[in-house]
Each structure stands twice: as C-alpha cells, then as structure tokens.
Design a protein around this motif. Structure first.
Motif, PDB file in Angstrom:
ATOM      1  N   GLY A 258      19.476  61.321  10.286  1.00 22.95           N
ATOM      2  CA  GLY A 258      19.885  62.650   9.853  1.00 22.95           C
ATOM      3  C   GLY A 258      20.848  63.294  10.834  1.00 22.95           C
ATOM      4  N   SER A 259      20.608  64.557  11.138  1.00 22.74           N
ATOM      5  CA  SER A 259      21.459  65.275  12.097  1.00 22.74           C
ATOM      6  C   SER A 259      20.959  65.139  13.525  1.00 22.74           C
ATOM      7  N   GLY A 260      19.885  64.375  13.724  1.00 20.49           N
ATOM      8  CA  GLY A 260      19.386  64.131  15.065  1.00 20.49           C
ATOM      9  C   GLY A 260      18.352  65.144  15.510  1.00 20.49           C
ATOM     10  N   VAL A 261      18.263  65.322  16.813  1.00 19.45           N
ATOM     11  CA  VAL A 261      17.228  66.144  17.436  1.00 19.45           C
ATOM     12  C   VAL A 261      17.656  67.607  17.479  1.00 19.45           C
ATOM     13  N   LEU A 262      16.705  68.523  17.268  1.00 21.98           N
ATOM     14  CA  LEU A 262      16.922  69.950  17.502  1.00 21.98           C
ATOM     15  C   LEU A 262      16.186  70.333  18.781  1.00 21.98           C
ATOM     16  N   ASP A 263      16.932  70.736  19.810  1.00 16.47           N
ATOM     17  CA  ASP A 263      16.383  71.113  21.118  1.00 16.47           C
ATOM     18  C   ASP A 263      16.226  72.628  21.144  1.00 16.47           C
ATOM     19  N   ILE A 264      15.020  73.109  20.864  1.00 13.52           N
ATOM     20  CA  ILE A 264      14.776  74.542  20.699  1.00 13.52           C
ATOM     21  C   ILE A 264      14.665  75.222  22.064  1.00 13.52           C
ATOM     22  N   ALA A 265      15.333  76.389  22.187  1.00 17.66           N
ATOM     23  CA  ALA A 265      15.358  77.136  23.454  1.00 17.66           C
ATOM     24  C   ALA A 265      15.793  76.215  24.584  1.00 17.66           C
ATOM     25  N   SER A 397      15.761  65.164  12.674  1.00 19.05           N
ATOM     26  CA  SER A 397      14.724  64.138  12.797  1.00 19.05           C
ATOM     27  C   SER A 397      13.464  64.683  13.456  1.00 19.05           C
ATOM     28  N   ILE A 398      13.614  65.597  14.404  1.00 17.95           N
ATOM     29  CA  ILE A 398      12.469  66.106  15.160  1.00 17.95           C
ATOM     30  C   ILE A 398      12.855  67.413  15.829  1.00 17.95           C
ATOM     31  N   LEU A 399      11.880  68.299  16.060  1.00 20.83           N
ATOM     32  CA  LEU A 399      12.063  69.538  16.813  1.00 20.83           C
ATOM     33  C   LEU A 399      11.355  69.386  18.151  1.00 20.83           C
ATOM     34  N   ILE A 400      12.061  69.679  19.238  1.00 23.70           N
ATOM     35  CA  ILE A 400      11.475  69.527  20.566  1.00 23.70           C
ATOM     36  C   ILE A 400      11.698  70.792  21.382  1.00 23.70           C
ATOM     37  N   GLY A 401      10.913  70.957  22.437  1.00 23.20           N
ATOM     38  CA  GLY A 401      11.087  72.093  23.338  1.00 23.20           C
ATOM     39  C   GLY A 401      10.387  71.844  24.665  1.00 23.20           C
ATOM     40  N   MET A 402      11.127  71.998  25.746  1.00 24.40           N
ATOM     41  CA  MET A 402      10.567  71.888  27.096  1.00 24.40           C
ATOM     42  C   MET A 402      10.413  73.292  27.666  1.00 24.40           C
ATOM     43  N   HIS A 403       9.163  73.763  27.772  1.00 26.44           N
ATOM     44  CA  HIS A 403       8.880  75.120  28.233  1.00 26.44           C
ATOM     45  C   HIS A 403       9.745  76.135  27.479  1.00 26.44           C
ATOM     46  N   PRO A 404       9.631  76.181  26.133  1.00 25.30           N
ATOM     47  CA  PRO A 404      10.516  77.050  25.349  1.00 25.30           C
ATOM     48  C   PRO A 404      10.080  78.510  25.272  1.00 25.30           C
ATOM     49  N   ASP A 405       9.067  78.901  26.051  1.00 24.11           N
ATOM     50  CA  ASP A 405       8.654  80.308  26.138  1.00 24.11           C
ATOM     51  C   ASP A 405       8.286  80.865  24.757  1.00 24.11           C
ATOM     52  N   GLY A 419       7.284  69.740   7.418  1.00 23.80           N
ATOM     53  CA  GLY A 419       6.782  68.387   7.540  1.00 23.80           C
ATOM     54  C   GLY A 419       7.533  67.538   8.555  1.00 23.80           C
ATOM     55  N   LYS A 420       8.006  68.158   9.636  1.00 27.30           N
ATOM     56  CA  LYS A 420       8.782  67.448  10.645  1.00 27.30           C
ATOM     57  C   LYS A 420       7.907  67.106  11.857  1.00 27.30           C
ATOM     58  N   PRO A 421       8.161  65.979  12.494  1.00 26.32           N
ATOM     59  CA  PRO A 421       7.521  65.739  13.800  1.00 26.32           C
ATOM     60  C   PRO A 421       8.045  66.743  14.822  1.00 26.32           C
ATOM     61  N   PHE A 422       7.268  66.995  15.842  1.00 21.90           N
ATOM     62  CA  PHE A 422       7.712  67.899  16.908  1.00 21.90           C
ATOM     63  C   PHE A 422       7.048  67.475  18.207  1.00 21.90           C
ATOM     64  N   ALA A 423       7.613  67.944  19.304  1.00 19.33           N
ATOM     65  CA  ALA A 423       7.044  67.719  20.641  1.00 19.33           C
ATOM     66  C   ALA A 423       7.423  68.903  21.510  1.00 19.33           C
ATOM     67  N   VAL A 424       6.438  69.653  21.954  1.00 21.85           N
ATOM     68  CA  VAL A 424       6.693  70.818  22.803  1.00 21.85           C
ATOM     69  C   VAL A 424       5.816  70.735  24.043  1.00 21.85           C
ATOM     70  N   VAL A 425       6.347  71.245  25.149  1.00 23.28           N
ATOM     71  CA  VAL A 425       5.585  71.345  26.393  1.00 23.28           C
ATOM     72  C   VAL A 425       5.388  72.835  26.662  1.00 23.28           C
ATOM     73  N   PRO A 481       2.931  63.001  15.850  1.00 18.50           N
ATOM     74  CA  PRO A 481       3.553  61.675  15.817  1.00 18.50           C
ATOM     75  C   PRO A 481       4.106  61.340  14.438  1.00 18.50           C
ATOM     76  N   LEU A 482       4.850  60.264  14.385  1.00 19.32           N
ATOM     77  CA  LEU A 482       5.354  59.789  13.106  1.00 19.32           C
ATOM     78  C   LEU A 482       4.213  59.308  12.240  1.00 19.32           C
ATOM     79  N   GLU A 483       4.292  59.592  10.955  1.00 22.57           N
ATOM     80  CA  GLU A 483       3.262  59.128  10.035  1.00 22.57           C
ATOM     81  C   GLU A 483       3.422  57.635   9.812  1.00 22.57           C
TER      82      GLU A 483
END
Length: 486
Positions: A258-265, A397-405, A419-425, A481-483
């Motif tokens: 798709g359009s790849g990763v979305l790096d939030i904040a 493809s996925i939403l991610i965030g490293m300490h996105p407050d 219905g998207k995978p995500f990974a946040v710290v 995780p991915l289904e």
C-alpha cells in the motif's frame, strides 16, 4: 543566607477566600488557624496527591507544610488533583511565601517531633533571585518507629560508598558536598563537607556519575523486562531498535504494501528516515507541528545510519573512515528502493585531483541531503485526518508511534477502527487532560503502566500483545500482530 521572617498569627475569621493565581477557581477556607511567613528550604513530592515543604520561619524555627488532595475532612477545604498540580509547579525552593495554615490530621502530628500544618494555597512575597539554585536544607523527617528505626535492617541499593571503600581513601562518600561534585560550585557559606579539587575531584565525580547512572537505570527497570540493564542501548539508538523490531515482526514486504508505514507524532522524522533510507520501507510522518528543515540534523542522521550500517556489517561504527568493502557489500544487499547512498567516496571519481575531489564531495553531500527526506503530513491523528486523508489511512500497512504522547490513544483507536496492525511505545499519560479514562475494574489511569493496561483492554475483541525493547527508559511496545491465515 536564608531570609528570616517571624510568624504572624492571624485573627480568627469566619471565612477566608484563597485564590489560586494560575487561573484556578477560588477555594473557600473555613477558619484558618494561623498565618505564616517564611522561606521554602526543602520541597518534595511524595506522590500524585501529596507534597510538602519545609518552611524556615527564623534562624531557629522550621515548620512542615502539607499540600494534599486526599484529605476529605469536613472542616477543611478540598483540593482537586489539578489544583494541587498547579500549586506544586508554583513551589520553588528559596522563595519567601505567605500562607494560611490549618490543623493537619492527628496521624501526621503524632509521627513528627516538629510542628506540621496543612494549607491550600500560598502567595510568593519574594522570589529566589538569580540563576543559581537554592541550597536545599535536609528534610526534618519523622519520628523513629519500628518501620523507620535506624536499627531495623534496610534494603540498600548499590552506592558510591561501596566504590570508595575499595580504595585507599577511607573517607565516607557522605563527607563530600554533592553540590560541589555536580557543578564545581557550593553556595553554602558554612558548608562543612569536603570540596575536592584536581585529580581527587575527577575521581570522585566519576564515581558519583557512575553510581547515580546505575541506580537510575535499576530504578527504571520494569519488573518483567527480560533485558538486563547492562545490555540496553541508550536513548540515541532507540529509533533504530524500534525500526529493526518492526521489520523483524512484520516483514519488509508487508510494511511496503500500500502506501507504507504511517509514523504518528514522528517529530523530526527519525523513525521514518531509518525505515526509508536504511531498511528501504516507505514511511510517512504524521506530525502537526511544522518543523523547520535543518540540514545539519539530516546530516547527523545520515551519519547515524551510516554508523549503524557499519555495525550491522560487523564493523566498529567508525563511520568517518573510507567506505570499506564490508560496507559496500551491505549497501549492495539493501533493497533497491532504498533511496539514499550514505557514502560520498562510493560515487567519487578517483581520477580527479585533490581540489576537484573536494568540490565533488561537496556536490555529492548536497545531493544526498536533498534526497534524505520523507513525506510529511502536518495534521493531527483524529477524525479530521480520517476525513481529509482517507486514501492514505486505508492504504497504510501499519500505524506506529515511538513515545507519541497525546497521539498514543488516537493511534490505537484509529488502527482498531480500520482493522490495521499497529505498534506504539507509550510513555507520557497526560492523566489530567483525560480524567474520563477508567480501567476495566474502575480504577483511574494515572501511571504509564495503567495506561498500557488501558490500551490493552481496548483490544478485547482482537489479538493485542506487548513486548519489551532493549533500550533505556520506557520500552514496552503495545502492538497488534498480523492476523495469521486460517
């Protein structure tokens, strides 16, 4: 020297109104016991709903003043948690203040040998001048009880005293002035502690820094964290660690769909730059703050990526050397859609003279900097994002965030909604801005661990997991995780 001001008993009143000058509401105070003027010589926050200050009234008298939002007695005003936080932020060591005091609880009075009162507000009469910090006085403490007895066994942490005991110098660590060790400056005119100089100062300061660093890391270590403190990397490498974990967990092929990763904040875009220019994965930064593009920051990140590539290839990270064969092999092994070549000498014509080589190096570096960018969207992750960028969100493809407050919870909500995978710290909680949050059992969400549990409970109908990343600080990653295909 601390300022000395006398106690001024106030005449009894039926009702006083105390105003919080940080735009908080007025608090109705019933019959203040006495009015005190003095200088704040010690200040400590015990927990979210209680802090205290030691107030020096004159050269021989000090009182402890409690500020708390957990006292619900009928005959005193009640502070909210938000009002207490504002009072704590206004409290500064060295300031001379005036306040109305009330009788505290019987428990607090009986466990102290000195006077202790309670208050709901104060006014600053004279702020501590200058930029040098006020030399705080030791806390007056409480009476010895079985739980606090000096003879009771104590669980001690590793201390610098242990380091000093192994040297020829038998002096106790407590004999040294910590203000002097920290800043090579002591504001106490009558300080009786040692102020070492020369080699002794260097030795003691190094021990102090090592001990404090070790204790800080041990205190910050999470109970279930499988990574040893000594194996964790510093904050400066957490972006790379997070990116590597994402690639290992989800795979390069899926992340590039798709359009790849979305790096939030994403801030200045360090995560996305690593993903794009080291791992060859398309990534877009979603950051509401429009940041000024600073070439030196991109140059530094290029150097960090080149260093990490050298380490991954088995080198020692000395990225200032000429591009080695091992680095060349690593560069060739990277995906072809990785846009940036991090080496200057790899593209340099070796037949040029030295002056021409310098000009060519400058041209190549400038070209590399122009390519060392990632797409950015200056917007918040909220319903407006869903409305204005529906194609980007649906194809991500996925939403991610490293300490996105503040963006942590909206990121999880948006990912679950679509219905998207995500990974946040997660890191900061912002409990005062979100008082409506509640855990499944009805408890408040006040700490980072509460917040992580709160996020995990959102995914009751989907598979959500958490793990630990090997870097210092808050390192718990909450992810979906991915289904797996049935």
């Amino acid at each position: 020297m601390p300022l000395s001001l006398p106690i001024e008993p106030a005449p009894a009143k039926e009702e006083d109104t105390v105003q919080d000058h940080d735009n908080s509401a007025s608090v109705t105070v019933a019959s203040p016991w006495m009015q005190l003027n003095g200088q704040i010589v010690h200040l400590r926050k015990c927990y979210k709903r209680l802090f205290f200050m030691d107030l020096r009234i004159d050269s021989h008298t000090k009182h402890t003043i409690l500020f708390r939002s957990d006292d619900y007695r009928d005959d005193i005003p009640i502070l909210t948690d938000l009002e207490l936080t504002k009072l704590w932020k206004r409290s500064k060591r060295g300031d001379v203040i005036e306040l109305s005091c009330f009788r505290t609880t019987e428990e607090e009075r009986t466990k102290r040998e000195h006077q202790v009162y309670q208050a709901v507000d104060f006014q600053v009469l004279k702020a501590w001048p200058g930029f040098d910090p006020f030399p705080s006085e030791p806390a007056m403490g409480i009476k010895d009880t079985p739980a606090h007895s000096v003879n009771a066994p104590k669980q001690t942490e590793p201390s610098t005293i242990d380091y000093l005991s192994n040297t020829d110098d038998s002096d106790s660590w407590r004999d040294y002035c910590k203000f002097w060790i920290n800043s090579h400056k002591c504001l106490k005119e009558d300080c009786r502690l040692k102020h070492p100089t020369g080699d002794e100062y260097t030795r003691v300061q190094e021990m102090w820094v090592n001990e404090r660093t070790h204790v800080r890391k041990e205190r910050a270590r999470i109970q279930d964290d499988p990574h040893a403190t000594s194996s964790k990397v510093p904050h400066s490498q957490r972006a790379f660690i997070f990116c590597r974990w994402i690639v290992e967990k989800y795979g390069r092929e899926y992340l590039n769909s798709g359009s790849g990763v979305l790096d939030i904040a994403g801030g200045k875009g360090e995560i996305s730059l690593f993903l794009t220019h080291m791992f060859g994965i398309r990534s877009t930064v979603v950051e509401p703050n429009v940041r000024r593009d600073k070439p030196y920051q991109r140059k530094n990140l290029m150097a960090v990526i080149r260093k990490q590539m050298d380490i991954e290839a088995g080198g020692d990270g000395h990225f200032y050397r000429q591009y080695t064969s091992s680095e060349t092999e690593l560069a060739e092994s990277l995906p072809q859609d990785s846009k940036t070549n991090t080496s200057v000498d790899l593209d340099l014509d070796l037949n040029l003279d030295e002056e021409a080589k310098k000009k060519e190096r400058r041209r190549i570096r400038k070209q590399q900097l122009s390519q060392f960018v990632v797409p950015r969207l200056s917007t918040l992750m909220n319903d407006q994002f869903e409305k204005h960028y529906p194609g980007v969100l649906e194809s991500a493809s996925i939403l991610i965030g490293m300490h996105p407050d503040q963006a942590t919870e909206p990121t999880v909500d948006m990912a679950l909604k679509h219905g998207k995978p995500f990974a946040v710290v997660p890191c900061c909680v912002f409990a005062h801005e979100n008082p409506e949050r509640r855990l499944g059992g009805g408890g408040e969400v006040n700490t980072t661990f509460d917040f992580i549990q709160y996020l995990m409970e959102k995914g009751s109908s989907v598979s959500m997991q958490k793990g630990f990343l090997p870097f210092d600080g808050m390192n718990i990653v909450v992810y979906r995780p991915l289904e797996q295909p049935q």
